[in-house]
Design a protein around this motif. Sequence first.
Motif: not given
Length: 152
Positions: A79-95
């Motif tokens: 729908a061209k509403k999401l233009i970037v998506a991706g997982p984060m690597g393991k991190n202490e901030a729980n991102l």
Amino acid sequence: MKKALLLFTILLLYTSSYAQNDNPKYDASLALQLGADEYGMKSYVFVLLKTGTNTTTDEQFIADCFAGHMTNIAKLANAKKLIVAGPMGKNEANLRGIFILNVATIEEANQLLETDPAIKAKLLSAEVFPWYGSAALPEYLPYHDKVWKMNH
């Protein structure tokens, strides 16, 4: 008086031409199509996905929610509403991941995020921020479909 007026006029013309820095590659129709301002930029919403408050250990429930999360990502991208998506690597901030949503307001972003099963189930939580970036950012998406080999 005439010299002062002439000098002022020359100075005015010089400064206005000096201040103007036209881009020879500027494409007005593309800028309009992408919603670019005079700097080639536009407003988006940047989303940080974090581990949510739901601590269930029901593996089937978790699997179903994250399958729905991936389906929702594809739906929003189409729908061209999401233009970037991706997982984060393991991190202490729980991102856990990021989204860049092609919407101008936090309210629009929150409406889109409500369609995500993992966020609804509180397996993920979302922090949203206004973000100003290149209006051309969505143009990379057609190339992404040409560079991935294995379905994710």
